[in-house]
Scaffold this motif. Structure first.
Motif, PDB file in Angstrom:
ATOM      1  N   LEU A 168     117.016  89.498  59.016  1.00  0.00           N
ATOM      2  CA  LEU A 168     117.610  90.924  59.240  1.00  0.00           C
ATOM      3  C   LEU A 168     116.467  91.856  59.247  1.00  0.00           C
ATOM      4  O   LEU A 168     116.574  92.944  60.137  1.00  0.00           O
ATOM      5  CB  LEU A 168     118.612  91.020  58.296  1.00  0.00           C
ATOM      6  N   THR A 169     115.348  91.818  58.531  1.00  0.00           N
ATOM      7  CA  THR A 169     114.155  92.623  58.468  1.00  0.00           C
ATOM      8  C   THR A 169     113.159  92.384  59.279  1.00  0.00           C
ATOM      9  O   THR A 169     111.953  93.130  59.265  1.00  0.00           O
ATOM     10  CB  THR A 169     113.734  92.942  56.968  1.00  0.00           C
ATOM     11  N   GLY A 170     113.182  91.200  59.853  1.00  0.00           N
ATOM     12  CA  GLY A 170     112.047  90.745  60.748  1.00  0.00           C
ATOM     13  C   GLY A 170     111.072  89.936  60.099  1.00  0.00           C
ATOM     14  O   GLY A 170     109.938  90.031  60.459  1.00  0.00           O
ATOM     15  N   ALA A 171     111.050  89.600  58.654  1.00  0.00           N
ATOM     16  CA  ALA A 171     109.946  88.792  57.980  1.00  0.00           C
ATOM     17  C   ALA A 171     110.076  87.518  58.531  1.00  0.00           C
ATOM     18  O   ALA A 171     108.749  87.056  58.452  1.00  0.00           O
ATOM     19  CB  ALA A 171     110.371  89.137  56.372  1.00  0.00           C
ATOM     20  N   VAL A 172     111.158  86.771  58.954  1.00  0.00           N
ATOM     21  CA  VAL A 172     110.928  85.549  59.720  1.00  0.00           C
ATOM     22  C   VAL A 172     111.632  85.572  60.961  1.00  0.00           C
ATOM     23  O   VAL A 172     112.674  86.418  60.919  1.00  0.00           O
ATOM     24  CB  VAL A 172     111.646  84.475  58.634  1.00  0.00           C
ATOM     25  N   ASP A 173     111.606  84.504  61.783  1.00  0.00           N
ATOM     26  CA  ASP A 173     112.329  84.553  62.943  1.00  0.00           C
ATOM     27  C   ASP A 173     113.363  83.488  62.649  1.00  0.00           C
ATOM     28  O   ASP A 173     113.561  82.806  61.935  1.00  0.00           O
ATOM     29  CB  ASP A 173     111.489  84.185  64.334  1.00  0.00           C
ATOM     30  N   ALA A 174     114.317  83.391  63.916  1.00  0.00           N
ATOM     31  CA  ALA A 174     115.358  82.562  63.851  1.00  0.00           C
ATOM     32  C   ALA A 174     115.135  81.156  63.580  1.00  0.00           C
ATOM     33  O   ALA A 174     115.750  80.379  62.927  1.00  0.00           O
ATOM     34  CB  ALA A 174     116.425  82.753  64.895  1.00  0.00           C
ATOM     35  N   GLY A 175     113.868  80.803  64.390  1.00  0.00           N
ATOM     36  CA  GLY A 175     113.444  79.284  64.119  1.00  0.00           C
ATOM     37  C   GLY A 175     113.141  78.938  62.737  1.00  0.00           C
ATOM     38  O   GLY A 175     113.314  78.031  62.484  1.00  0.00           O
ATOM     39  N   LYS A 176     112.231  79.860  62.106  1.00  0.00           N
ATOM     40  CA  LYS A 176     112.094  79.497  60.620  1.00  0.00           C
ATOM     41  C   LYS A 176     113.190  79.318  59.719  1.00  0.00           C
ATOM     42  O   LYS A 176     113.286  78.608  58.832  1.00  0.00           O
ATOM     43  CB  LYS A 176     111.098  80.697  59.995  1.00  0.00           C
ATOM     44  N   LEU A 177     114.184  80.656  60.063  1.00  0.00           N
ATOM     45  CA  LEU A 177     115.299  80.447  59.360  1.00  0.00           C
ATOM     46  C   LEU A 177     116.165  79.144  59.319  1.00  0.00           C
ATOM     47  O   LEU A 177     116.751  78.427  58.640  1.00  0.00           O
ATOM     48  CB  LEU A 177     116.153  81.485  59.698  1.00  0.00           C
ATOM     49  N   ALA A 178     116.470  78.498  60.781  1.00  0.00           N
ATOM     50  CA  ALA A 178     117.007  77.251  60.928  1.00  0.00           C
ATOM     51  C   ALA A 178     116.266  76.179  60.387  1.00  0.00           C
ATOM     52  O   ALA A 178     116.853  75.114  59.970  1.00  0.00           O
ATOM     53  CB  ALA A 178     117.112  77.177  62.753  1.00  0.00           C
ATOM     54  N   ARG A 179     114.852  75.997  60.644  1.00  0.00           N
ATOM     55  CA  ARG A 179     114.260  75.221  59.933  1.00  0.00           C
ATOM     56  C   ARG A 179     114.418  74.998  58.440  1.00  0.00           C
ATOM     57  O   ARG A 179     114.585  73.868  57.920  1.00  0.00           O
ATOM     58  CB  ARG A 179     112.669  75.115  60.387  1.00  0.00           C
ATOM     59  N   SER A 180     114.535  76.178  57.802  1.00  0.00           N
ATOM     60  CA  SER A 180     114.632  76.406  56.369  1.00  0.00           C
ATOM     61  C   SER A 180     115.869  75.670  55.949  1.00  0.00           C
ATOM     62  O   SER A 180     116.137  75.075  54.934  1.00  0.00           O
ATOM     63  CB  SER A 180     114.306  77.596  55.820  1.00  0.00           C
ATOM     64  N   TRP A 181     116.775  76.082  56.541  1.00  0.00           N
ATOM     65  CA  TRP A 181     118.386  75.948  56.282  1.00  0.00           C
ATOM     66  C   TRP A 181     118.562  74.281  56.552  1.00  0.00           C
ATOM     67  O   TRP A 181     119.196  73.549  55.566  1.00  0.00           O
ATOM     68  CB  TRP A 181     119.318  76.417  57.145  1.00  0.00           C
ATOM     69  N   ALA A 182     117.948  73.788  57.597  1.00  0.00           N
ATOM     70  CA  ALA A 182     118.306  72.358  58.024  1.00  0.00           C
ATOM     71  C   ALA A 182     117.491  71.311  57.167  1.00  0.00           C
ATOM     72  O   ALA A 182     118.231  70.638  56.383  1.00  0.00           O
ATOM     73  CB  ALA A 182     117.881  72.188  59.415  1.00  0.00           C
ATOM     74  N   LEU A 183     116.371  71.852  56.548  1.00  0.00           N
ATOM     75  CA  LEU A 183     115.640  70.816  55.956  1.00  0.00           C
ATOM     76  C   LEU A 183     115.929  70.909  54.393  1.00  0.00           C
ATOM     77  O   LEU A 183     115.847  69.916  53.575  1.00  0.00           O
ATOM     78  CB  LEU A 183     114.096  71.252  55.945  1.00  0.00           C
ATOM     79  N   SER A 184     116.231  72.003  53.787  1.00  0.00           N
ATOM     80  CA  SER A 184     116.715  72.095  52.475  1.00  0.00           C
ATOM     81  C   SER A 184     117.978  71.417  52.453  1.00  0.00           C
ATOM     82  O   SER A 184     118.341  71.087  51.225  1.00  0.00           O
ATOM     83  CB  SER A 184     116.914  73.655  52.181  1.00  0.00           C
ATOM     84  N   TYR A 185     119.031  71.393  53.302  1.00  0.00           N
ATOM     85  CA  TYR A 185     120.470  71.085  53.501  1.00  0.00           C
ATOM     86  C   TYR A 185     120.148  69.476  53.404  1.00  0.00           C
ATOM     87  O   TYR A 185     120.704  68.653  52.521  1.00  0.00           O
ATOM     88  CB  TYR A 185     121.126  71.411  54.665  1.00  0.00           C
ATOM     89  N   VAL A 186     119.177  69.005  54.130  1.00  0.00           N
ATOM     90  CA  VAL A 186     119.048  67.419  54.181  1.00  0.00           C
ATOM     91  C   VAL A 186     118.455  67.170  52.916  1.00  0.00           C
ATOM     92  O   VAL A 186     118.868  65.924  52.382  1.00  0.00           O
ATOM     93  CB  VAL A 186     118.174  67.136  55.434  1.00  0.00           C
ATOM     94  N   GLY A 187     117.416  67.831  52.435  1.00  0.00           N
ATOM     95  CA  GLY A 187     117.072  67.392  51.133  1.00  0.00           C
ATOM     96  C   GLY A 187     117.822  67.472  49.897  1.00  0.00           C
ATOM     97  O   GLY A 187     117.843  66.593  49.070  1.00  0.00           O
ATOM     98  N   ASN A 188     118.771  68.566  49.779  1.00  0.00           N
ATOM     99  CA  ASN A 188     119.898  68.554  48.851  1.00  0.00           C
ATOM    100  C   ASN A 188     120.540  67.501  49.086  1.00  0.00           C
ATOM    101  O   ASN A 188     120.964  66.904  47.888  1.00  0.00           O
ATOM    102  CB  ASN A 188     120.517  69.968  49.109  1.00  0.00           C
ATOM    103  N   PHE A 189     120.913  67.019  50.074  1.00  0.00           N
ATOM    104  CA  PHE A 189     122.112  65.859  50.223  1.00  0.00           C
ATOM    105  C   PHE A 189     121.288  64.831  49.941  1.00  0.00           C
ATOM    106  O   PHE A 189     121.878  63.890  48.977  1.00  0.00           O
ATOM    107  CB  PHE A 189     122.375  65.948  51.846  1.00  0.00           C
ATOM    108  N   ALA A 190     120.251  64.382  50.306  1.00  0.00           N
ATOM    109  CA  ALA A 190     119.550  63.193  49.842  1.00  0.00           C
ATOM    110  C   ALA A 190     119.308  63.144  48.138  1.00  0.00           C
ATOM    111  O   ALA A 190     119.536  62.224  47.603  1.00  0.00           O
ATOM    112  CB  ALA A 190     118.125  63.031  50.554  1.00  0.00           C
TER     113      ALA A 190
END
Length: 319
Positions: A168-190
């Motif tokens: 929302l503040t421009g510190a990261v873009d949508a690609g970095k957000l999606a990558r962080s969400w996806a990888l942390s979610y998969v890692g959490n599940f594992a």
């Protein structure tokens, strides 16, 4: 006499100079004390190598400083969340995935502790359900989240708030957000499933798994919203303090509250339900996903995005 007069004049000048230096030093100290006592400071010059968030601050944004203890004012906490988002966005996929696995396993530790203490006290649950619910909330997941925060784990539910604040503040873009969400979610599940397999001897998990996998979709979403609202307030609180004791205390009440009230945390459930299934709970993988994990995840995202990241962006981040 002329020499004596010259020496006298020189000594007087030296004395005056020393007096002036003392006065200057005293004035400087007073200024520094006044500056240190101030609650607000304006950032006017920031080096160009600090990224998008630094450029945003360089425009002259007024940033609050803590004047009492180690607590930060809410706008400063929001800035800290944006800074954390920038750092998370710069991580390699391997780092995020590894830290996500660690976070899932640590939440599993907390969930196992909750199960062993609360789930292994049927007499207390029958005689005093309120005290039993508080006991489950106070013992278990606060310990899990404390370990996640202090070890730098990547917890998906907290990352929703942190990364969205950065977007929302421009510190990261949508690609970095999606990558962080996806990888942390998969890692959490594992990590959670791994911990469930490691701890499959805890028999109390069977009933918990069956109950969680039987929730109506709307109920699971609502419980997920309320849960992650509280979880992200705990994460927010840890960003508002620099001491270990402060971080632990910031985590304790929100996490105790959500567990005692029976709200749903997607990552904790990634441990609790497979754990019960391994022990013989009559729950299928499809039931686990459709009746709990998916709707609870949706609720967790809404709770973080709307009630923590969204609210604080409107209050502190929207310029």
């Amino acid at each position: 006499m002329t020499t004596i007069s010259a020496v006298s004049t020189s000594m007087s000048a030296i004395s005056n100079g020393r007096r002036g230096m003392r006065e200057t030093t005293t004035t400087t100290r007073r200024c520094l004390r006044a500056a240190n006592g101030a609650s607000w400071t304006t950032i006017s010059t920031i080096s160009s190598g600090e990224g998008k968030l630094a450029k945003r601050r360089a425009s002259g944004v007024v940033v609050p400083r803590a004047s009492v203890g180690d607590a930060l004012a809410p706008p400063a906490v929001f800035e800290a969340a944006c800074g954390a988002a920038e750092k998370k966005g710069a991580q390699t996929p391997t780092t995020t995935l590894t830290l996500g696995f660690s976070a899932g396993a640590l939440i599993g530790f907390g969930a196992l502790l909750m199960t062993c203490v609360g789930g292994a006290s049927p007499a207390l649950a029958s005689a005093n359900p309120g005290l039993s619910a508080f006991l489950k909330g106070a013992i278990g997941l606060p310990a899990g989240l404390t370990m996640v925060i202090l070890t730098g784990g990547e917890l998906f539910t907290g990352n929703v708030m942190v990364m969205l604040s950065g977007l929302l503040t421009g510190a990261v873009d949508a690609g970095k957000l999606a990558r962080s969400w996806a990888l942390s979610y998969v890692g959490n599940f594992a990590g959670s499933v791994f911990m469930a397999w490691m701890a499959y001897t805890a028999m109390a998990a069977v009933g918990i798994a069956t109950t969680k996998a039987s929730l109506p979709f709307g109920v699971a979403v609502a419980k997920g919203v309320l849960c992650n609202w509280l979880v992200c307030l705990a994460v927010w609180g840890t960003m508002a303090t620099t001491s270990v004791a402060g971080k632990i205390l910031a985590i304790f009440w929100p996490i105790t509250t959500f567990v005692a009230l029976g709200f749903e945390h997607s990552v904790a459930n990634m441990f609790l339900i497979p754990h019960g299934m391994l022990l013989g709970a009559d729950v299928t993988f499809a039931q686990m996903m459709t009746n709990n994990i998916i709707p609870v995840t949706i609720g967790n995202v809404i709770g973080a995005a709307v009630f923590v990241a969204g609210v604080n962006w409107l209050a502190y981040g929207k310029k």
